[in-house]
Design a protein around this motif. Sequence first.
Motif, short mmCIF file in Angstrom:
data_model
loop_
_atom_site.label_atom_id
_atom_site.label_comp_id
_atom_site.label_asym_id
_atom_site.label_seq_id
_atom_site.Cartn_x
_atom_site.Cartn_y
_atom_site.Cartn_z
N PHE A 360 47.12 14.70 67.81
CA PHE A 360 46.21 15.05 66.63
C PHE A 360 45.04 15.96 66.95
O PHE A 360 44.81 16.96 66.18
CB PHE A 360 46.12 13.73 66.22
N MET A 361 44.23 15.50 67.91
CA MET A 361 43.08 16.28 68.52
C MET A 361 43.75 17.61 68.90
O MET A 361 42.90 18.59 68.64
CB MET A 361 42.37 15.76 69.59
N GLY A 362 44.75 17.77 69.79
CA GLY A 362 44.94 19.18 70.06
C GLY A 362 45.45 19.78 68.90
O GLY A 362 45.21 21.14 68.95
N PHE A 363 46.32 19.36 67.85
CA PHE A 363 46.45 20.12 66.61
C PHE A 363 45.21 20.78 65.99
O PHE A 363 45.17 21.88 65.48
CB PHE A 363 47.16 19.26 65.58
N LEU A 364 44.28 19.51 65.92
CA LEU A 364 42.99 20.05 65.19
C LEU A 364 42.51 21.23 65.71
O LEU A 364 41.94 22.14 65.28
CB LEU A 364 42.16 18.75 65.02
N THR A 365 41.85 21.12 67.24
CA THR A 365 41.13 22.18 67.62
C THR A 365 41.90 23.39 67.80
O THR A 365 41.38 24.33 67.91
CB THR A 365 40.72 21.53 69.08
N THR A 366 43.38 23.46 67.97
CA THR A 366 44.11 24.42 68.35
C THR A 366 44.26 25.31 67.14
O THR A 366 43.77 26.63 67.13
CB THR A 366 45.52 24.33 68.71
N LEU A 367 44.63 24.88 66.06
CA LEU A 367 44.42 25.68 64.76
C LEU A 367 43.10 25.85 64.14
O LEU A 367 42.99 26.52 63.18
CB LEU A 367 45.36 24.79 63.62
N GLY A 368 42.18 24.80 64.64
CA GLY A 368 40.86 25.07 64.14
C GLY A 368 40.39 26.25 64.61
O GLY A 368 39.51 26.91 63.84
N VAL A 369 40.82 27.07 65.70
CA VAL A 369 40.11 28.29 66.05
C VAL A 369 40.30 29.38 65.21
O VAL A 369 39.59 30.01 64.57
CB VAL A 369 40.37 28.32 67.63
N PRO A 370 41.66 29.82 64.92
CA PRO A 370 41.94 30.61 64.19
C PRO A 370 41.53 30.80 62.60
O PRO A 370 41.21 31.37 62.03
CB PRO A 370 43.49 31.02 64.23
N ILE A 371 41.80 29.13 62.07
CA ILE A 371 40.98 29.18 60.83
C ILE A 371 39.61 29.37 60.70
O ILE A 371 39.23 29.80 59.57
CB ILE A 371 41.73 27.68 60.23
#
Length: 491
Positions: A360-371
């Motif tokens: 969950f944390m990996g998903f949030l931070t990874t897509l949090g960058v381009p968004i």
Amino acid sequence: MADTREPGRQLQVETHGLDVIGDADRKGTPRTLFWPWFGANVSVLGLSYGAFALGFGISFWQALAAGVLGILASFLLCGFIAVAGKRGSAPTMVLSRAAYGVRGNRLPSVVSWVLTVGWETVLIALATMATATVFTRLGWGGGTETEVVALIVVCALTVAGGVMGFDLIMRLQTVITVVTGALTVVYVVLVADHIHWATVSAIPSGSAQEFIGALVFMMTGFGLGWVNAAADYSRYLPRASSGRGVIGWTTFGGSVAPLLLLVFGLLLAGSSETLNKAIAADPIGALTTILPTWFLVPFAVVAVLGLVGGAVLDIYSSGLALLSAGLPVPRYLAALVDGVLMIAGSVYIVFFADDFLGQFMGFLTTLGVPISAWCGIMLADLALRRRDYDEADLYRPAGRYGDVPLLPLLLTLAATALGWGLVTNTAASWLTWQGYLLGPLGLGGKSGAWAYANLGVLAALALGFLGTLALGRGRVRTQESLPATASASTV
């Protein structure tokens, strides 16, 4: 929004897709934005964020400060972008075409689609696991059969809302707000005696880097997860609606419940190391372990409704993002496609995944960058504009907004590359390649003090915003100097 239609009028499948909302269909006031935003964020998952924040190794007061700043700042970003909906009366990822060009905007649309599908999948999986945990405690099963039934029911509610569209979603959110809000208060009262302030206050303080990591995680977990959908509901407001009102009610509606839930979640998680660890494995179900048996069924109701409230908004916006990415189908079919993917992802999380929190944390931070990069560019573009959007040109590659302009795309790619180089996700094995700039920039490498500060999210937001302000002013002025074209009412 509050339902302002004639009494007795039956619900129908919404026919609006990427088209501009006509004046006759615009209704409500900025105050009515409170309902969808509050209903989508009143989930008891907000309690679990207390454990998530403390997991960064910081004290109660540091976690509280990180949570308050992260929640308010991120939902304020949503409020600013929601103003674009009022000014253009089109979905968020259509209004984004003014900054990215009509076909160039497909890149952020795909990112937005993946993010919203991911979020709705996570919420549905959590609702399923919470239901199974409650049934186990009641002795009514709780095994695979219970999880299958719960998954079917929760998915049916979410897909129905996404397919039916705006009117049903607004009715659902009003009900969810009232029921969930009341039952959450009861939950707080019932478990208040599990709080031990002496234990909470004894938690040692963490470093500045750990505080920043918690702050960024709060931003990505709350408002930054919604920025790409922020204008999808304000687009139904009349053009004359107050911009300040749109910002204020969006920010207030989105942040008030998470703020209250975070405080209580921090007190609970900080009082019990056992509960703190249990939340990492089952963020909602773990909260039932301190409840009296008679309240387990009401808790299941509040948990499922709160999570469904967020998932319904996500599936609606993910369908719009998929259309904006170029899929040539009606809106309700796009929502149905997303529903199928959501079900598949939920099945994986519930029945096959071992480590929920790490993924969950990996998903949030990874897509949090381009968004975040997209958010910075969108905010700067919106700030540079002095006129409302030319609605017809939002759909014409040969119009004023262009087809595939290079500046926003290059900025997005550069900001994303910078951001991914400054975040790490060691708990998710498929993301260990990130953090490649921490060493070269003298930040201690992937095992240094800055490794978990998630600076990449803030860096991407700043580069997108400042880069557009510095380099995009002339492009916006040229666009706004052109004569207006005929209005686009349908697409």
